[in-house]
Design a protein around this motif. Structure first.
Motif, PDB file in Angstrom:
ATOM      1  N   ASP A  54      60.681  36.713   1.282  1.00 35.51           N
ATOM      2  CA  ASP A  54      60.796  36.636  -0.175  1.00 35.51           C
ATOM      3  C   ASP A  54      62.030  35.788  -0.487  1.00 35.51           C
ATOM      4  OD1 ASP A  54      60.346  37.501  -2.971  1.00 35.51           O
ATOM      5  OD2 ASP A  54      62.223  38.591  -2.640  1.00 35.51           O
ATOM      6  N   ASP A  55      61.908  34.815  -1.364  1.00 27.05           N
ATOM      7  CA  ASP A  55      63.011  33.888  -1.636  1.00 27.05           C
ATOM      8  C   ASP A  55      64.291  34.600  -2.061  1.00 27.05           C
ATOM      9  OD1 ASP A  55      61.483  31.702  -0.949  1.00 27.05           O
ATOM     10  OD2 ASP A  55      60.985  31.148  -3.017  1.00 27.05           O
ATOM     11  N   ALA A  56      64.175  35.572  -2.963  1.00 26.86           N
ATOM     12  CA  ALA A  56      65.368  36.286  -3.450  1.00 26.86           C
ATOM     13  C   ALA A  56      66.023  37.074  -2.315  1.00 26.86           C
ATOM     14  CB  ALA A  56      65.006  37.212  -4.597  1.00 26.86           C
ATOM     15  N   PHE A  57      65.205  37.711  -1.496  1.00 30.91           N
ATOM     16  CA  PHE A  57      65.737  38.492  -0.375  1.00 30.91           C
ATOM     17  C   PHE A  57      66.397  37.577   0.651  1.00 30.91           C
ATOM     18  CE2 PHE A  57      65.410  40.924   3.616  1.00 30.91           C
ATOM     19  CZ  PHE A  57      66.045  42.093   3.222  1.00 30.91           C
ATOM     20  N   ASP A  58      65.746  36.466   0.990  1.00 25.49           N
ATOM     21  CA  ASP A  58      66.320  35.526   1.950  1.00 25.49           C
ATOM     22  C   ASP A  58      67.602  34.906   1.416  1.00 25.49           C
ATOM     23  OD1 ASP A  58      64.299  36.118   3.701  1.00 25.49           O
ATOM     24  OD2 ASP A  58      63.227  34.216   3.453  1.00 25.49           O
ATOM     25  N   SER A  59      67.654  34.673   0.118  1.00 31.46           N
ATOM     26  CA  SER A  59      68.875  34.148  -0.498  1.00 31.46           C
ATOM     27  C   SER A  59      70.013  35.164  -0.365  1.00 31.46           C
ATOM     28  CB  SER A  59      68.615  33.827  -1.972  1.00 31.46           C
ATOM     29  OG  SER A  59      69.791  33.444  -2.611  1.00 31.46           O
ATOM     30  N   MET A  60      69.682  36.444  -0.572  1.00 34.67           N
ATOM     31  CA  MET A  60      70.687  37.496  -0.416  1.00 34.67           C
ATOM     32  C   MET A  60      71.156  37.559   1.035  1.00 34.67           C
ATOM     33  SD  MET A  60      70.988  41.229   0.411  1.00 34.67           S
ATOM     34  CE  MET A  60      69.281  41.510   0.645  1.00 34.67           C
ATOM     35  N   LEU A  61      70.219  37.428   1.983  1.00 35.44           N
ATOM     36  CA  LEU A  61      70.589  37.438   3.400  1.00 35.44           C
ATOM     37  C   LEU A  61      71.513  36.271   3.726  1.00 35.44           C
ATOM     38  CD1 LEU A  61      67.250  38.385   5.221  1.00 35.44           C
ATOM     39  CD2 LEU A  61      69.282  39.817   4.907  1.00 35.44           C
ATOM     40  N   SER A  62      71.216  35.102   3.180  1.00 33.29           N
ATOM     41  CA  SER A  62      72.066  33.937   3.413  1.00 33.29           C
ATOM     42  C   SER A  62      73.467  34.156   2.849  1.00 33.29           C
ATOM     43  CB  SER A  62      71.454  32.681   2.787  1.00 33.29           C
ATOM     44  OG  SER A  62      70.301  32.305   3.486  1.00 33.29           O
ATOM     45  N   SER A  63      73.544  34.803   1.695  1.00 29.99           N
ATOM     46  CA  SER A  63      74.852  35.104   1.107  1.00 29.99           C
ATOM     47  C   SER A  63      75.608  36.104   1.970  1.00 29.99           C
ATOM     48  CB  SER A  63      74.690  35.661  -0.304  1.00 29.99           C
ATOM     49  OG  SER A  63      74.119  34.702  -1.145  1.00 29.99           O
ATOM     50  N   LEU A  64      74.908  37.113   2.483  1.00 26.29           N
ATOM     51  CA  LEU A  64      75.544  38.091   3.364  1.00 26.29           C
ATOM     52  C   LEU A  64      76.042  37.447   4.654  1.00 26.29           C
ATOM     53  CD1 LEU A  64      73.326  41.304   3.116  1.00 26.29           C
ATOM     54  CD2 LEU A  64      75.704  41.045   2.394  1.00 26.29           C
ATOM     55  N   ALA A  65      75.375  36.392   5.080  1.00 22.03           N
ATOM     56  CA  ALA A  65      75.768  35.699   6.307  1.00 22.03           C
ATOM     57  C   ALA A  65      77.157  35.082   6.175  1.00 22.03           C
ATOM     58  CB  ALA A  65      74.742  34.624   6.655  1.00 22.03           C
ATOM     59  N   GLU A  66      77.578  34.853   4.946  1.00 25.21           N
ATOM     60  CA  GLU A  66      78.903  34.262   4.717  1.00 25.21           C
ATOM     61  C   GLU A  66      80.034  35.248   5.014  1.00 25.21           C
ATOM     62  OE1 GLU A  66      79.286  31.000   3.937  1.00 25.21           O
ATOM     63  OE2 GLU A  66      77.103  30.911   4.123  1.00 25.21           O
ATOM     64  N   LEU A  67      79.706  36.518   5.101  1.00 23.58           N
ATOM     65  CA  LEU A  67      80.724  37.541   5.324  1.00 23.58           C
ATOM     66  C   LEU A  67      80.921  37.796   6.813  1.00 23.58           C
ATOM     67  CD1 LEU A  67      79.626  40.116   2.605  1.00 23.58           C
ATOM     68  CD2 LEU A  67      81.341  38.325   2.407  1.00 23.58           C
ATOM     69  N   SER A  68      82.157  38.032   7.182  1.00 19.20           N
ATOM     70  CA  SER A  68      82.457  38.365   8.572  1.00 19.20           C
ATOM     71  C   SER A  68      82.137  39.837   8.817  1.00 19.20           C
ATOM     72  CB  SER A  68      83.945  38.112   8.855  1.00 19.20           C
ATOM     73  OG  SER A  68      84.740  39.052   8.146  1.00 19.20           O
ATOM     74  N   GLU A  69      82.068  40.220  10.081  1.00 15.36           N
ATOM     75  CA  GLU A  69      81.837  41.633  10.400  1.00 15.36           C
ATOM     76  C   GLU A  69      82.963  42.488   9.823  1.00 15.36           C
ATOM     77  OE1 GLU A  69      80.686  42.876  14.351  1.00 15.36           O
ATOM     78  OE2 GLU A  69      79.630  40.978  14.665  1.00 15.36           O
ATOM     79  N   LYS A  70      84.162  41.947   9.825  1.00 23.10           N
ATOM     80  CA  LYS A  70      85.308  42.669   9.254  1.00 23.10           C
ATOM     81  C   LYS A  70      85.110  42.876   7.748  1.00 23.10           C
ATOM     82  CE  LYS A  70      90.317  42.377   8.709  1.00 23.10           C
ATOM     83  NZ  LYS A  70      91.515  41.559   8.910  1.00 23.10           N
ATOM     84  N   ASP A  71      84.655  41.835   7.049  1.00 21.77           N
ATOM     85  CA  ASP A  71      84.382  41.945   5.608  1.00 21.77           C
ATOM     86  C   ASP A  71      83.297  42.984   5.336  1.00 21.77           C
ATOM     87  OD1 ASP A  71      86.223  40.015   4.775  1.00 21.77           O
ATOM     88  OD2 ASP A  71      84.747  38.393   4.818  1.00 21.77           O
ATOM     89  N   ILE A  72      82.247  42.968   6.150  1.00 22.20           N
ATOM     90  CA  ILE A  72      81.149  43.922   5.993  1.00 22.20           C
ATOM     91  C   ILE A  72      81.656  45.342   6.216  1.00 22.20           C
ATOM     92  CG2 ILE A  72      78.995  44.755   7.046  1.00 22.20           C
ATOM     93  CD1 ILE A  72      78.490  42.402   5.248  1.00 22.20           C
ATOM     94  N   ALA A  73      82.424  45.537   7.290  1.00 23.43           N
ATOM     95  CA  ALA A  73      82.943  46.875   7.597  1.00 23.43           C
ATOM     96  C   ALA A  73      83.846  47.378   6.471  1.00 23.43           C
ATOM     97  CB  ALA A  73      83.693  46.863   8.928  1.00 23.43           C
ATOM     98  N   LEU A  74      84.701  46.505   5.960  1.00 21.24           N
ATOM     99  CA  LEU A  74      85.597  46.892   4.865  1.00 21.24           C
ATOM    100  C   LEU A  74      84.799  47.212   3.602  1.00 21.24           C
ATOM    101  CD1 LEU A  74      88.446  47.244   3.681  1.00 21.24           C
ATOM    102  CD2 LEU A  74      88.426  44.786   3.177  1.00 21.24           C
ATOM    103  N   SER A  75      83.832  46.371   3.277  1.00 18.92           N
ATOM    104  CA  SER A  75      83.012  46.604   2.093  1.00 18.92           C
ATOM    105  C   SER A  75      82.239  47.907   2.217  1.00 18.92           C
ATOM    106  CB  SER A  75      82.048  45.437   1.898  1.00 18.92           C
ATOM    107  OG  SER A  75      81.254  45.642   0.778  1.00 18.92           O
ATOM    108  N   LYS A  76      81.691  48.176   3.390  1.00 18.83           N
ATOM    109  CA  LYS A  76      80.947  49.414   3.621  1.00 18.83           C
ATOM    110  C   LYS A  76      81.857  50.623   3.444  1.00 18.83           C
ATOM    111  CE  LYS A  76      78.086  51.829   6.989  1.00 18.83           C
ATOM    112  NZ  LYS A  76      77.819  52.799   5.990  1.00 18.83           N
ATOM    113  N   LYS A  77      83.054  50.557   4.018  1.00 20.74           N
ATOM    114  CA  LYS A  77      83.995  51.681   3.898  1.00 20.74           C
ATOM    115  C   LYS A  77      84.383  51.907   2.442  1.00 20.74           C
ATOM    116  CE  LYS A  77      88.446  53.561   5.363  1.00 20.74           C
ATOM    117  NZ  LYS A  77      88.331  54.525   4.308  1.00 20.74           N
ATOM    118  N   GLU A  78      84.708  50.831   1.736  1.00 22.35           N
ATOM    119  CA  GLU A  78      85.087  50.958   0.323  1.00 22.35           C
ATOM    120  C   GLU A  78      83.939  51.528  -0.505  1.00 22.35           C
ATOM    121  OE1 GLU A  78      88.310  47.309  -0.182  1.00 22.35           O
ATOM    122  OE2 GLU A  78      86.188  46.915  -0.541  1.00 22.35           O
ATOM    123  N   THR A  79      82.750  51.028  -0.252  1.00 19.06           N
ATOM    124  CA  THR A  79      81.581  51.502  -0.995  1.00 19.06           C
ATOM    125  C   THR A  79      81.281  52.962  -0.683  1.00 19.06           C
ATOM    126  OG1 THR A  79      80.675  49.277  -1.023  1.00 19.06           O
ATOM    127  CG2 THR A  79      79.144  51.061  -1.478  1.00 19.06           C
TER     128      THR A  79
END
Length: 187
Positions: free
Chosen positions: A59-84
Motif C-alpha cells: 500500500d503506497d501510504a504504508f510503504d511511505s511510512m516504512l520509508s520514513s521509519l527507515a530514516e531513524l536509527s535503532e537508537k532513535d527507535i528505541a528512545l521513541s519506543k521508551k518515551e511512548t
C-alpha cells in the motif's frame, strides 16, 4: 559518426535502465529497513498484530511510512519506543479522569511534543511542526485507523477513544491561539 551516435544512444538507454534498477533496489532497501524499525517499535505487541500490520505492505501510504521509519536509527527507535511506552503507561492511569481536566490536558501536551519530535526525526528539516489541522487528523487516526487504535488499546481497552477526545480539546484550546509556540516545541 552514425555508428558512434547509435552506440551512444544504446549506452544512454542502458544507463537509464541501470538507474531504474538501482532506484528500485534503494526503495526495497528502505522498505526493509523500515520494516525492521517497525518490528522494533512494536516488539511488545502480540505477534498477530505485527503480521496484520505487514499485510499492508505494498500500500503506497504504508510503504511511505516504512520509508520514513527507515530514516531513524535503532537508537532513535528505541528512545521513541521508551518515551511512548512511558507516556502511555502514565496516560493509562488517567482513563477515569475527565478528558478536559488539567492533568489529562498536560499529558496530551506531552503527546503533542512526542509526535512533533518523532515527525522531525522522520521528515527532517522539511517538517515545521504539527499544526492545528494536522493534530486533528492525528486525533481522527487514533480511532479511525485500525492499526493506531490497536496500538493504544493494547495498553488499555478504551484508551484510543479517551486520547481522541482529549486531543480534540487540546487542539481547540491550545493550538488555535498558540500555534507558532506549540509547533516549535521539541523540534
Amino acid at each position: 559518426l552514425k555508428t558512434l551516435s547509435n552506440q551512444k544512444k544504446l549506452l544512454l538507454k542502458r544507463q537509464e535502465e541501470t538507474q531504474l534498477i538501482i532506484n528500485s533496489i534503494e526503495v526495497t532497501m528502505n522498505i526493509l529497513a523500515g520494516e525492521k524499525n517497525l518490528e522494533l517499535l512494536f516488539s511488545d505487541m502480540p505477534k498477530d498484530f505485527t503480521e496484520k500490520l505487514m499485510k499492508h505492505k505494498g500500500d503506497d501510504a504504508f510503504d511511505s511510512m516504512l520509508s520514513s521509519l527507515a530514516e531513524l536509527s535503532e537508537k532513535d527507535i528505541a528512545l521513541s519506543k521508551k518515551e511512548t511506552d512511558d507516556w502511555a503507561f502514565d496516560y493509562k492511569s488517567m482513563l477515569s479522569d475527565c478528558v478536559s481536566s488539567k492533568k489529562v490536558q498536560k499529558k496530551i501536551k506531552g503527546h503533542y511534543i512526542l509526535m512533533n519530535r518523532l515527525f522531525k526525526k522522520m521528515y527532517g528539516d522539511s517538517f515545521k511542526g504539527i499544526g492545528y489541522n494536522g493534530y486533528l487528523i492525528l486525533a481522527d487516526k487514533t480511532i479511525s485507523e485500525p492499526i493506531t487504535k490497536a496500538v493504544y488499546d493494547n495498553y488499555q481497552i478504551g484508551m484510543a477513544e479517551h486520547i481522541y477526545e482529549a486531543m480534540i480539546i487540546f487542539a481547540d484550546k491550545e493550538l488555535t491561539h498558540n500555534l507558532d509556540e506549540y509547533q516549535q516545541l521539541e523540534i
